[in-house]
Design a protein around this motif. Structure first.
Motif, PDB file in Angstrom:
ATOM      1  N   ILE A   1       0.833  -1.205   0.000  1.00 39.11           N
ATOM      2  CA  ILE A   1       0.000   0.000   0.000  1.00 39.11           C
ATOM      3  C   ILE A   1       0.864   1.249   0.000  1.00 39.11           C
ATOM      4  O   ILE A   1       0.626   2.192  -0.761  1.00 39.11           O
ATOM      5  CB  ILE A   1      -0.933   0.001   1.226  1.00 39.11           C
ATOM      6  N   ILE A   2       1.902   1.266   0.837  1.00 39.28           N
ATOM      7  CA  ILE A   2       2.729   2.464   0.959  1.00 39.28           C
ATOM      8  C   ILE A   2       3.546   2.708  -0.312  1.00 39.28           C
ATOM      9  O   ILE A   2       3.802   3.854  -0.676  1.00 39.28           O
ATOM     10  CB  ILE A   2       3.662   2.353   2.187  1.00 39.28           C
ATOM     11  N   ARG A   3       3.926   1.650  -1.005  1.00 33.43           N
ATOM     12  CA  ARG A   3       4.683   1.828  -2.249  1.00 33.43           C
ATOM     13  C   ARG A   3       3.832   2.503  -3.319  1.00 33.43           C
ATOM     14  O   ARG A   3       4.297   3.397  -4.029  1.00 33.43           O
ATOM     15  CB  ARG A   3       5.195   0.479  -2.756  1.00 33.43           C
ATOM     16  N   ASP A   4       2.568   2.105  -3.390  1.00 34.16           N
ATOM     17  CA  ASP A   4       1.667   2.708  -4.373  1.00 34.16           C
ATOM     18  C   ASP A   4       1.378   4.167  -4.027  1.00 34.16           C
ATOM     19  O   ASP A   4       1.424   5.042  -4.897  1.00 34.16           O
ATOM     20  CB  ASP A   4       0.365   1.901  -4.430  1.00 34.16           C
ATOM     21  N   ILE A   5       1.104   4.459  -2.760  1.00 34.41           N
ATOM     22  CA  ILE A   5       0.798   5.830  -2.340  1.00 34.41           C
ATOM     23  C   ILE A   5       2.001   6.740  -2.521  1.00 34.41           C
ATOM     24  O   ILE A   5       1.887   7.859  -3.034  1.00 34.41           O
ATOM     25  CB  ILE A   5       0.326   5.841  -0.876  1.00 34.41           C
ATOM     26  N   HIS A   6       3.176   6.285  -2.105  1.00 41.16           N
ATOM     27  CA  HIS A   6       4.381   7.113  -2.226  1.00 41.16           C
ATOM     28  C   HIS A   6       4.712   7.381  -3.694  1.00 41.16           C
ATOM     29  O   HIS A   6       5.156   8.490  -4.040  1.00 41.16           O
ATOM     30  CB  HIS A   6       5.559   6.418  -1.548  1.00 41.16           C
ATOM     31  N   GLY A   7       4.495   6.385  -4.545  1.00 44.70           N
ATOM     32  CA  GLY A   7       4.761   6.588  -5.971  1.00 44.70           C
ATOM     33  C   GLY A   7       3.886   7.676  -6.559  1.00 44.70           C
ATOM     34  O   GLY A   7       4.340   8.492  -7.366  1.00 44.70           O
ATOM     35  N   ARG A   8       2.635   7.743  -6.135  1.00 41.45           N
ATOM     36  CA  ARG A   8       1.727   8.778  -6.640  1.00 41.45           C
ATOM     37  C   ARG A   8       2.061  10.148  -6.065  1.00 41.45           C
ATOM     38  O   ARG A   8       1.980  11.152  -6.769  1.00 41.45           O
ATOM     39  CB  ARG A   8       0.282   8.394  -6.328  1.00 41.45           C
TER      40      ARG A   8
ATOM     41  N   LEU B   1       7.113  20.233   1.193  1.00 37.72           N
ATOM     42  CA  LEU B   1       6.667  19.542  -0.016  1.00 37.72           C
ATOM     43  C   LEU B   1       6.502  20.541  -1.146  1.00 37.72           C
ATOM     44  O   LEU B   1       6.039  21.662  -0.933  1.00 37.72           O
ATOM     45  CB  LEU B   1       5.328  18.831   0.228  1.00 37.72           C
ATOM     46  N   ASP B   2       6.864  20.127  -2.373  1.00 37.28           N
ATOM     47  CA  ASP B   2       6.652  21.013  -3.506  1.00 37.28           C
ATOM     48  C   ASP B   2       5.173  21.012  -3.869  1.00 37.28           C
ATOM     49  O   ASP B   2       4.366  20.251  -3.330  1.00 37.28           O
ATOM     50  CB  ASP B   2       7.516  20.581  -4.704  1.00 37.28           C
ATOM     51  N   SER B   3       4.795  21.894  -4.806  1.00 37.43           N
ATOM     52  CA  SER B   3       3.375  22.096  -5.105  1.00 37.43           C
ATOM     53  C   SER B   3       2.708  20.829  -5.638  1.00 37.43           C
ATOM     54  O   SER B   3       1.550  20.548  -5.318  1.00 37.43           O
ATOM     55  CB  SER B   3       3.208  23.241  -6.109  1.00 37.43           C
ATOM     56  N   SER B   4       3.426  20.033  -6.449  1.00 41.10           N
ATOM     57  CA  SER B   4       2.822  18.827  -7.009  1.00 41.10           C
ATOM     58  C   SER B   4       2.522  17.804  -5.910  1.00 41.10           C
ATOM     59  O   SER B   4       1.474  17.154  -5.918  1.00 41.10           O
ATOM     60  CB  SER B   4       3.749  18.209  -8.064  1.00 41.10           C
ATOM     61  N   ARG B   5       3.433  17.687  -4.953  1.00 44.30           N
ATOM     62  CA  ARG B   5       3.199  16.743  -3.858  1.00 44.30           C
ATOM     63  C   ARG B   5       2.105  17.260  -2.929  1.00 44.30           C
ATOM     64  O   ARG B   5       1.324  16.473  -2.385  1.00 44.30           O
ATOM     65  CB  ARG B   5       4.499  16.506  -3.074  1.00 44.30           C
TER      66      ARG B   5
ATOM     67  N   ASN C   1      -0.467  19.038  -3.910  1.00 45.46           N
ATOM     68  CA  ASN C   1      -1.725  18.817  -4.610  1.00 45.46           C
ATOM     69  C   ASN C   1      -2.186  17.369  -4.492  1.00 45.46           C
ATOM     70  O   ASN C   1      -3.366  17.098  -4.244  1.00 45.46           O
ATOM     71  CB  ASN C   1      -1.587  19.194  -6.083  1.00 45.46           C
ATOM     72  N   TYR C   2      -1.246  16.428  -4.684  1.00 47.03           N
ATOM     73  CA  TYR C   2      -1.655  15.029  -4.583  1.00 47.03           C
ATOM     74  C   TYR C   2      -2.118  14.697  -3.175  1.00 47.03           C
ATOM     75  O   TYR C   2      -3.130  14.028  -2.981  1.00 47.03           O
ATOM     76  CB  TYR C   2      -0.524  14.075  -4.976  1.00 47.03           C
ATOM     77  N   LEU C   3      -1.373  15.184  -2.198  1.00 47.06           N
ATOM     78  CA  LEU C   3      -1.739  14.899  -0.805  1.00 47.06           C
ATOM     79  C   LEU C   3      -3.144  15.413  -0.510  1.00 47.06           C
ATOM     80  O   LEU C   3      -3.981  14.694   0.048  1.00 47.06           O
ATOM     81  CB  LEU C   3      -0.723  15.536   0.136  1.00 47.06           C
ATOM     82  N   LEU C   4      -3.415  16.657  -0.877  1.00 41.73           N
ATOM     83  CA  LEU C   4      -4.714  17.252  -0.568  1.00 41.73           C
ATOM     84  C   LEU C   4      -5.839  16.587  -1.344  1.00 41.73           C
ATOM     85  O   LEU C   4      -6.939  16.417  -0.826  1.00 41.73           O
ATOM     86  CB  LEU C   4      -4.666  18.758  -0.854  1.00 41.73           C
ATOM     87  N   ASN C   5      -5.570  16.216  -2.591  1.00 39.67           N
ATOM     88  CA  ASN C   5      -6.600  15.538  -3.379  1.00 39.67           C
ATOM     89  C   ASN C   5      -6.875  14.136  -2.847  1.00 39.67           C
ATOM     90  O   ASN C   5      -8.000  13.642  -2.923  1.00 39.67           O
ATOM     91  CB  ASN C   5      -6.172  15.462  -4.842  1.00 39.67           C
ATOM     92  N   SER C   6      -5.848  13.487  -2.293  1.00 37.41           N
ATOM     93  CA  SER C   6      -6.005  12.115  -1.821  1.00 37.41           C
ATOM     94  C   SER C   6      -6.771  12.033  -0.500  1.00 37.41           C
ATOM     95  O   SER C   6      -7.251  10.961  -0.135  1.00 37.41           O
ATOM     96  CB  SER C   6      -4.631  11.451  -1.651  1.00 37.41           C
ATOM     97  N   ILE C   7      -6.873  13.145   0.230  1.00 41.43           N
ATOM     98  CA  ILE C   7      -7.594  13.132   1.504  1.00 41.43           C
ATOM     99  C   ILE C   7      -8.920  13.874   1.402  1.00 41.43           C
ATOM    100  O   ILE C   7      -9.486  14.272   2.412  1.00 41.43           O
ATOM    101  CB  ILE C   7      -6.733  13.752   2.632  1.00 41.43           C
ATOM    102  N   GLY C   8      -9.410  14.041   0.184  1.00 42.48           N
ATOM    103  CA  GLY C   8     -10.655  14.779  -0.014  1.00 42.48           C
ATOM    104  C   GLY C   8     -11.853  14.144   0.658  1.00 42.48           C
ATOM    105  O   GLY C   8     -12.795  14.839   1.041  1.00 42.48           O
ATOM    106  N   ASP C   9     -11.831  12.813   0.837  1.00 44.84           N
ATOM    107  CA  ASP C   9     -12.967  12.121   1.463  1.00 44.84           C
ATOM    108  C   ASP C   9     -12.692  11.758   2.909  1.00 44.84           C
ATOM    109  O   ASP C   9     -13.415  10.965   3.506  1.00 44.84           O
ATOM    110  CB  ASP C   9     -13.297  10.853   0.674  1.00 44.84           C
ATOM    111  N   ILE C  10     -11.630  12.364   3.476  1.00 41.06           N
ATOM    112  CA  ILE C  10     -11.257  12.075   4.864  1.00 41.06           C
ATOM    113  C   ILE C  10     -11.382  13.349   5.689  1.00 41.06           C
ATOM    114  O   ILE C  10     -10.905  14.405   5.270  1.00 41.06           O
ATOM    115  CB  ILE C  10      -9.804  11.552   4.949  1.00 41.06           C
ATOM    116  N   GLN C  11     -12.027  13.264   6.830  1.00 42.44           N
ATOM    117  CA  GLN C  11     -12.110  14.428   7.716  1.00 42.44           C
ATOM    118  C   GLN C  11     -10.707  14.742   8.221  1.00 42.44           C
ATOM    119  O   GLN C  11     -10.085  13.928   8.893  1.00 42.44           O
ATOM    120  CB  GLN C  11     -13.045  14.149   8.882  1.00 42.44           C
ATOM    121  N   THR C  12     -10.223  15.943   7.898  1.00 40.77           N
ATOM    122  CA  THR C  12      -8.821  16.280   8.139  1.00 40.77           C
ATOM    123  C   THR C  12      -8.697  17.647   8.795  1.00 40.77           C
ATOM    124  O   THR C  12      -9.423  18.578   8.451  1.00 40.77           O
ATOM    125  CB  THR C  12      -8.029  16.293   6.819  1.00 40.77           C
ATOM    126  N   ILE C  13      -7.773  17.744   9.749  1.00 34.93           N
ATOM    127  CA  ILE C  13      -7.404  19.016  10.351  1.00 34.93           C
ATOM    128  C   ILE C  13      -5.949  19.291  10.001  1.00 34.93           C
ATOM    129  O   ILE C  13      -5.069  18.495  10.328  1.00 34.93           O
ATOM    130  CB  ILE C  13      -7.594  19.001  11.878  1.00 34.93           C
TER     131      ILE C  13
END
Length: 265
Positions: free
Chosen positions: A47-54, A153-157, A159-171
């Motif tokens: 799981i972590i290999r796939d997430i880190h790659g993205r 983190l650079d802007s691309s990372r 963006n991916y991080l924020l898009n990947s937690i769109g369905d998770i309640q996050t602070i």
């Protein structure tokens, strides 16, 4: 319990006869822990290999490796050989409590030789992987807390991080609010700026922007309005403090006069 016994044996040597009892329990429980950790890491590393790659845009491949302090089949023998050393150190020097995880990219241990960005990305990948496992086991999504994770983190990372937690309640807490908003299309339901050290709600909705139509409100910093509001609140607090102090002085004055009257009486 074994460490406590090793320390007590310094003053009560007769307790050494009870040490094999704790050794047996430590070996039995330790073997189960090592086996469970090994199977857990095998599940986690895919799981972590796939997430880190993205997150890294396919530029990095993260390998997670379980590093047990001792193989479970040799645990009892190594623990027995370490008895004298453990007695001198008054602590257990062999066992699963000394296990570790190796994070490597391209064969390089990023715990020691990775950049801050790589280390931060690996930590985020691990947290997001844990969320996936928790969702799988509990059928529920946990709350995610991110403390200043975007600064390295650079802007691309980002963006991916924020898009990947769109369905998770996050602070999320961060220091660069404008950069955070400008570099991402992440809609914030609530956003606060902290200063003076007052907290003011600076929620504003972007209107007339095609890129944000249909999305939740996005926050913008209102420095001028915020400063004026902070000054107004500070002035109001000063007046309230002054009024409270005057009330307290009047109360003490009444008590003093009452005391004087009782003394005269």
């Amino acid at each position: 319990q074994r460490n406590k016994l090793l320390k007590d044996m310094v003053y009560r040597p007769e307790l050494k006869d009870t040490l094999p009892v704790w050794d047996l329990q430590l070996v039995e429980t330790g073997k189960r822990i090592i086996a469970r950790r090994r199977s857990f890491v095998e599940e986690l590393k895919e799981i972590i290999r796939d997430i880190h790659g993205r997150i890294s845009g396919g530029k990095e491949e993260l390998l997670l490796t379980y590093e047990p302090d001792i193989d479970d089949i040799f645990f009892a023998d190594e623990l027995d050989r370490a008895k004298e050393r453990d007695r001198k150190l008054c602590q257990t020097s062999v066992g699963p409590h000394r296990d570790d995880l190796l994070f490597s990219i391209g064969g390089v241990d990023i715990r020691r030789f990775g950049s801050q960005g790589q280390q931060r990305t690996a930590a985020l990948s691990l947290k997001l992987s844990e969320i996936e496992i928790v969702k799988k086991l509990t059928k529920d999504t946990p709350l995610l807390l991110l403390d200043d994770v975007l600064s390295e983190l650079d802007s691309s990372r980002q963006n991916y991080l924020l898009n990947s937690i769109g369905d998770i309640q996050t602070i999320i807490t961060c220091t660069g609010l404008e950069e955070f908003v400008n570099n991402s299309c992440f809609g914030c339901a609530d956003c606060y700026s902290i200063f003076d050290p007052l907290i003011h709600d600076n929620i504003k909705q972007l209107q007339g922007s095609d890129s944000h139509k249909g999305k939740r409100p996005v926050c913008q910093e209102a420095a001028g309005e915020g400063s004026a509001l902070a000054a107004a609140v500070a002035q109001e607090e000063t007046e309230q403090t002054k009024s409270s102090a005057e009330q307290q002085l009047r109360a003490w004055d009444r008590k003093l006069k009452e005391a004087l009257r009782l003394e005269d009486y």
